[in-house]
Design an enzyme around this catalytic site. Sequence first.
Site, PDB file in Angstrom:
ATOM      1  N   CYS A  98     -26.099 -10.975  -3.353  1.00 56.10           N
ATOM      2  CA  CYS A  98     -25.925 -10.384  -2.013  1.00 56.10           C
ATOM      3  C   CYS A  98     -25.574  -8.897  -2.105  1.00 56.10           C
ATOM      4  O   CYS A  98     -24.732  -8.489  -2.901  1.00 56.10           O
ATOM      5  CB  CYS A  98     -24.817 -11.120  -1.270  1.00 56.10           C
TER       6      CYS A  98
ATOM      7  N   ASP B 168       0.826  -1.206   0.000  1.00 58.51           N
ATOM      8  CA  ASP B 168       0.000   0.000   0.000  1.00 58.51           C
ATOM      9  C   ASP B 168       0.866   1.265   0.000  1.00 58.51           C
ATOM     10  O   ASP B 168       0.543   2.251   0.656  1.00 58.51           O
ATOM     11  CB  ASP B 168      -0.932  -0.015   1.221  1.00 58.51           C
TER      12      ASP B 168
ATOM     13  N   CYS C 107     -19.098  -2.146   5.940  1.00 59.57           N
ATOM     14  CA  CYS C 107     -19.293  -3.010   4.767  1.00 59.57           C
ATOM     15  C   CYS C 107     -18.503  -4.300   4.897  1.00 59.57           C
ATOM     16  O   CYS C 107     -18.890  -5.334   4.346  1.00 59.57           O
ATOM     17  CB  CYS C 107     -18.911  -2.264   3.490  1.00 59.57           C
TER      18      CYS C 107
ATOM     19  N   CYS D  33     -23.487   0.201   4.439  1.00 64.04           N
ATOM     20  CA  CYS D  33     -22.715   1.450   4.371  1.00 64.04           C
ATOM     21  C   CYS D  33     -23.535   2.585   4.982  1.00 64.04           C
ATOM     22  O   CYS D  33     -24.629   2.905   4.497  1.00 64.04           O
ATOM     23  CB  CYS D  33     -22.358   1.773   2.925  1.00 64.04           C
TER      24      CYS D  33
END
Length: 302
Positions: A186, A129, A235, A193
Amino acid sequence: MNKRTLSLRIKQEALKLGFDDCGIAEAERLEPESGFLKTWLQHGYHAEMNYMTMNQEKRTNPVKLMEGAKSVICLLSNYKPKQWQHPDLPQIAAYAYGPDYHFVLKERLHLLKIYINSHTNATMRLFTDTAPILERAWAVRAGLGWSGKNSLLISPRFGPYTFISVVLIATELAYDTPIDARCGSCTHCIDACPTGALCLPYTLDARRCLSYLTIESKTPCTLDPGSYIFGCDGCIRACPWGAQAPPTTLFRPLPGILQNSAKDWETMSPDDFKQHFAGSALQRAGLSKIQHTLTLWNGKPK
């Protein structure tokens, strides 16, 4: 050593070092991901993260990031906690319970590089990252999971609770086969959220995302953060694939982080914050931002 044997040994060593899964993809330009990225940026979904508009060719073509790249080694690290905060407390996104993953995983990546160097002299670059590379897309191509409707990688073993590390290497390896997406109909992640940031399946609008607003944004959060004061993983917690994932033993919670009350955060001094959370992802937001978000927290006593 042939490429199949080398690939197998790399995967075995990755697991020995503590990574939870490993897959390998061929280094090539990402399509259709490059088109999706361009459209996503045109809609302004990146908010104030202007760095996302830079180096677009590098993001979608690993050869532009490292000359001579032939293969992309992807590694997953499970971060699902064994213990959660009490829901009545101000919530911290679970990925930040423990030490900053950048430091933990970079150390393991360097050990993996040393091992690979003992078998080949190929050039390598390591990422956790920290560079313009689409980690999720490469993990999908490496057969480690699929792109979920929450815009995250969904691993069949660990759900969305994974950090992705990447090694670019200038040698051909044996490549894994992508797996089919298994989200079906789904929509639990979208429904969970709290701010409607998942504006479309597979599409995140950072301008409404609490993870962005409470951490990355340079301006104070103005949306109702619900129960969160740092990040948001609503989420992620809602994903059925994560429910069956085993807890991690690597990212153990930092002392006090699971028990801190609103008063604890409100009265915390900069020195106390630095002492308790040095080497933590919480440092990215900083105490003042966390305390500002706390003033919006809907569970705070009036």
